[in-house]
Design a protein around this motif. Structure first.
Motif, PDB file in Angstrom:
ATOM      1  N   LYS A 329       0.840  -1.210   0.000  1.00 49.21           N
ATOM      2  CA  LYS A 329       0.000   0.000   0.000  1.00 49.21           C
ATOM      3  C   LYS A 329       0.868   1.250   0.000  1.00 49.21           C
ATOM      4  O   LYS A 329       1.923   1.285   0.642  1.00 49.21           O
ATOM      5  N   SER A 338      -7.017   3.079   0.094  1.00 54.00           N
ATOM      6  CA  SER A 338      -6.549   1.964  -0.736  1.00 54.00           C
ATOM      7  C   SER A 338      -7.647   0.922  -0.913  1.00 54.00           C
ATOM      8  O   SER A 338      -7.909   0.447  -2.026  1.00 54.00           O
ATOM      9  N   ALA A 355      -3.179   0.206  -4.817  1.00 55.60           N
ATOM     10  CA  ALA A 355      -2.462  -0.715  -3.937  1.00 55.60           C
ATOM     11  C   ALA A 355      -2.426  -2.089  -4.601  1.00 55.60           C
ATOM     12  O   ALA A 355      -3.208  -2.379  -5.506  1.00 55.60           O
TER      13      ALA A 355
END
Length: 572
Positions: A329, A338, A355
């Motif tokens: 991430k 994310s 991500a």
């Protein structure tokens, strides 16, 4: 989980609801109504296109001709794209890095991908394609989502018309959607993205020296225009390999959030366009409520599992200051945005990421996987998500009819054997493709060669690849040799079947409904605009998905989660 993270989800839904309602009104005025405030600008362009191409937009088409013309347009785009990618070394203009020829299997997969609105990328954009190739991909990203709107219009006219033998004129639907919707909205989106810091130039690659003393080559290019239509058109992918996680493509949280709004706008607008086309906006409510409900459940669950972290780490003595699973991430976005972004782009079917899906916890990664396994009906891409949900609505009403012993009706049309068969056929395609190709990939040598992660996670990666392909999503789990010939042609086949074998039966269903007489509602008519139908529709989507895919998911994400809880690891 924090209240700020939950508020991001709520704010996103609130914003896209307002945008979708306004856009649905505009699209209806453009595609089916009497005109818009922009007539003075766009009518001359539209009529000029008709004169240039020799098109008579007033000639209506039967569904078979409509589909034939649609396929011809897509085949032409495929041939042109594959030729240009093959000639990349020869076409030296806008090729500052002197990119070489795209390998055949990658070329084939990419050309199918961008023709079918999938935009699955088994290559790194900044290391494989010239600026010219990227710009032509941008052209294809206009054409493929517009095709989805045309499919939707043909299907919905089956509900809005009666005693009709035709479903509209493909050329009129195609040109008006392109000129009045896709191009102006993409221009606005590109301007906003540039203002938010997204790169847009044709400069040569920049060579810099890092603080460690190494040399780094930084690609640039016309990123903002590419991203605008890639996100607006729910095409997916990205100019760079890291998608919106790349600092030149997603420079900040505001740009990522705006990209989400772009991606949701037209699919949500299509729901309200449907209500206006059938002359009853109440009919849009249960469809929209079902989509929102399924999306919210997925968003909250994914956020929860990623915020809870990986239980295997603590069992092996790895204690982190934050329990969140931050592997893969970008810290600029954190866990909340994310998970919201990756859940959104698998629900809305455009596949961009901020991500790594491959780094999600087993149950966190299950959510985007299940989003695609539904047939991409939780909003979905332009038009395709709506007509996929209409297929579920037909099945739900058929099941309700069985329970009360009467022929089901929907919007004044009797749902008979042919319509149910076409709806079910559209649902069989994705499940059959995903399960059969995944099963083959874990037994044939060429499929096994692409698995970099043994155990249940490797199976999840394979399931994800084919779910993404057949759902025309384009996102990837990662950790899979997707550029190998086996996965290039099998995922390409999945994309073709997911686009055409899944939705052409629904056009046939729409044509059948268009030929029928409208019947008045009676005391036995099941109401399709209230909460009871919403629950029935949502239950049908979830139960059908669970029944078909639970055995495979039990061997993938669920098995991996149970293993993690007990500290089991799978070596490479």
């Amino acid at each position: 989980m924090t209240w700020q993270g939950i508020m991001q989800i709520v704010v996103l839904i609130a914003v896209v609801t307002v945008v979708g309602m306004l856009l649905g009104r505009y699209m209806f005025a453009t595609l089916e109504g009497d005109g818009t405030f922009a007539d003075r600008v766009f009518l001359p362009i539209e009529h000029g296109v008709y004169r240039l191409c020799g098109i008579d937009p007033t000639v209506e088409m039967r569904w078979t001709r409509y589909v034939f013309v649609m396929l011809a347009v897509n085949v032409a785009g495929f041939v042109v794209l594959m030729t240009l990618l093959a000639l990349q070394p020869v076409l030296t203009v806008f090729n500052p890095a002197h990119m070489k020829q795209v390998p055949f299997w990658v070329n084939l997969n990419t050309s199918i991908s961008f023709m079918t609105n999938t935009n699955w990328q088994n290559y790194g954009g900044e290391t494989t394609l010239s600026y010219l190739s990227q710009m032509w991909l941008t052209v294809q990203q206009f054409l493929s989502p517009v095709t989805g709107i045309c499919l939707m219009l043909a299907v919905v006219r089956g509900f809005s018309r009666h005693s009709a033998q035709t479903v509209g004129n493909f050329w009129r639907d195609f040109v008006r959607t392109l000129v009045w919707v896709a191009v102006p909205l993409a221009i606005i989106g590109a301007i906003v993205l540039v203002a938010l810091g997204v790169t847009d130039n044709l400069a040569a690659y920049t060579v810099v020296h890092t603080v460690q003393g190494h040399k780094q080559v930084i690609a640039q290019g016309p990123v903002a225009p590419y991203d605008a239509i890639a996100s607006l058109g729910d095409n997916g992918g990205g100019f760079f390999n890291a998608n919106v996680g790349h600092p030149l493509e997603g420079p900040n949280a505001a740009s990522a959030f705006f990209i989400l709004i772009l991606g949701f706008s037209v699919p949500v607008g299509c729901v309200f366009l449907f209500g206006r086309m059938v002359k009853d906006l109440r009919q849009a409510r249960p469809i929209f409520a079902t989509m929102v409900g399924l999306f919210l459940v997925g968003a909250v669950l994914m956020y929860h599992f990623e915020a809870a972290g990986n239980p295997a780490l603590a069992l092996h003595g790895i204690h982190l200051a934050s329990s969140h699973n931050l592997e893969g991430k970008d810290l600029r976005f954190g866990t909340a945005e994310s998970t919201l972004f990756n859940n959104s782009t698998t629900a809305v079917s455009w596949g961009a990421v901020v991500a790594s899906n491959d780094s999600m916890t087993p149950l966190g990664g299950l959510i985007p996987l299940f989003n695609m396994m539904t047939g991409e009906v939780i909003f979905g891409s332009w038009g395709a998500g709506l007509i996929g949900m209409l297929a579920y609505a037909v099945l739900a009403l058929f099941l309700a009819g069985l329970m009360v012993g009467r022929t089901p009706e929907y919007l004044g049309k009797k749902i008979e054997a042919f319509e149910v068969k076409m709806a079910v056929l559209s649902m069989i395609v994705p499940s059959l493709v995903i399960l059969v190709l995944s099963a083959l990939s874990v037994v044939v040598k060429s499929g096994l060669a692409g698995i970099f992660n043994p155990g249940p996670h490797g199976l999840s990666e394979i399931l994800y690849a084919f779910s993404s392909g057949v759902g025309n999503n384009g996102s990837a789990f990662g950790g899979l040799g997707a550029a190998l010939p086996w996965y290039s042609w099998t995922v390409g086949l999945a994309m073709l079947l997911g686009r055409f074998a899944m939705y052409i039966p629904l056009v046939a269903m729409g044509a059948s409904l268009a030929r029928k007489q409208r019947i008045p509602a009676s005391a036995g008519t099941f109401p399709t605009h209230g909460p009871l139908f919403t629950v029935l529709l949502a239950g049908t989507v979830v139960i059908v998905g669970a029944l078909i895919f639970f055995p495979a998911l039990a061997l993938g994400p669920f098995a991996e989660q149970f293993s993690a809880v007990h500290g089991a690891l799978f070596g490479g």
